[in-house]
Design a protein around this motif. Structure first.
Motif, PDB file in Angstrom:
ATOM      1  N   ASN A   1       0.815  -1.218   0.000  1.00 48.38           N
ATOM      2  CA  ASN A   1       0.000   0.000   0.000  1.00 48.38           C
ATOM      3  C   ASN A   1       0.846   1.263   0.000  1.00 48.38           C
ATOM      4  OD1 ASN A   1      -2.398  -1.543   0.127  1.00 48.38           O
ATOM      5  ND2 ASN A   1      -2.173  -1.710   2.346  1.00 48.38           N
ATOM      6  N   GLY A   2       1.957   1.234  -0.735  1.00 46.49           N
ATOM      7  CA  GLY A   2       2.830   2.390  -0.861  1.00 46.49           C
ATOM      8  C   GLY A   2       3.817   2.569   0.275  1.00 46.49           C
ATOM      9  N   ASP A   3       3.663   1.799   1.348  1.00 38.00           N
ATOM     10  CA  ASP A   3       4.595   1.884   2.470  1.00 38.00           C
ATOM     11  C   ASP A   3       5.786   0.944   2.232  1.00 38.00           C
ATOM     12  OD1 ASP A   3       3.009   3.698   3.912  1.00 38.00           O
ATOM     13  OD2 ASP A   3       1.830   2.061   4.796  1.00 38.00           O
ATOM     14  N   ILE A   4       6.967   1.452   2.521  1.00 36.01           N
ATOM     15  CA  ILE A   4       8.202   0.669   2.341  1.00 36.01           C
ATOM     16  C   ILE A   4       8.693   0.219   3.711  1.00 36.01           C
ATOM     17  CG2 ILE A   4      10.557   0.650   1.459  1.00 36.01           C
ATOM     18  CD1 ILE A   4       9.794   3.053  -0.313  1.00 36.01           C
ATOM     19  N   LYS A   5       8.880  -1.087   3.842  1.00 30.14           N
ATOM     20  CA  LYS A   5       9.358  -1.665   5.097  1.00 30.14           C
ATOM     21  C   LYS A   5      10.660  -2.411   4.820  1.00 30.14           C
ATOM     22  CE  LYS A   5       7.943  -5.104   8.500  1.00 30.14           C
ATOM     23  NZ  LYS A   5       6.870  -6.060   8.856  1.00 30.14           N
ATOM     24  N   VAL A   6      11.653  -2.213   5.684  1.00 31.77           N
ATOM     25  CA  VAL A   6      12.913  -2.935   5.558  1.00 31.77           C
ATOM     26  C   VAL A   6      12.761  -4.302   6.215  1.00 31.77           C
ATOM     27  CG1 VAL A   6      15.379  -2.961   6.123  1.00 31.77           C
ATOM     28  CG2 VAL A   6      14.255  -0.800   5.546  1.00 31.77           C
TER      29      VAL A   6
END
Length: 185
Positions: free
Chosen positions: A175-180
């Motif tokens: 949903n457009g969020d970037i998680k490492v």
């Protein structure tokens, strides 16, 4: 969506030399480093993007064959007049002025870290819009700036994110969020 960031292998250059945009070849350890990276690569189909500089392009083609997309925005920071100069040969005052505000200060005839960040984020945003799993074979500065964005780390503190040669970092986009997921594996 998954995005893997791979830093090029060890470059063939003496330590203590300033380089970024310079087209440095790979060190003699290249084949060994490639074998180690191959063992860590995920299975699946990916769009593969690479910096045009040979230390990245050679790695991308060694890992994924010739079906790679070259993109100028994946180049390392442009150190302009300092390229290929020993750090100790660069004027102390000039270096200090840059170090005091390395995020915004432009290197003479080069760019600022913010410039690198802006082009790196334009690239990652474009990859995310496409929606395909992707691999970016690139440089420490580009990877560090993307990780800083993903972790909400201010650029001034982003050098705390150590990015080693020949290592993989994984991002997950939802949903457009970037998680490492991990870095420096």
């Amino acid at each position: 969506m998954e995005i893997y960031l791979i830093r090029h292998t060890t470059p063939a250059i003496e330590s203590g030399v300033c380089y970024g945009f310079s087209d440095i070849d790979v060190a003699d350890t290249f084949e060994t480093e490639v074998a180690a990276l191959k063992a860590k690569l995920p299975a699946g189909t990916f769009d593969v993007y690479t910096s045009p500089l040979q230390r990245c392009h050679k790695l991308a083609t060694a890992l994924f064959g010739n079906d790679v997309i070259t993109d100028e925005r994946l180049k390392e920071m442009n150190f302009g007049a300092w390229e290929m100069q020993p750090w100790e040969a660069i004027g102390k005052e000039e270096l200090q002025t840059w170090a005091d505000d390395f995020v915004l200060a432009k290197v003479p005839q080069g760019e600022s870290y913010e410039d690198l960040y802006t082009r790196s984020m334009a690239m990652i945003d474009e990859v995310i819009v496409k929606g395909n799993n992707a691999v970016l074979v690139t440089h420490g500065g580009v990877i560090r700036s993307i990780l800083a964005h993903a972790t909400n780390t201010p650029l001034v503190d982003s050098f705390d994110l150590k990015v080693q040669y020949g290592r993989i970092s994984q991002l997950q986009v939802e949903n457009g969020d970037i998680k490492v997921i991990f870095y420096n594996s």
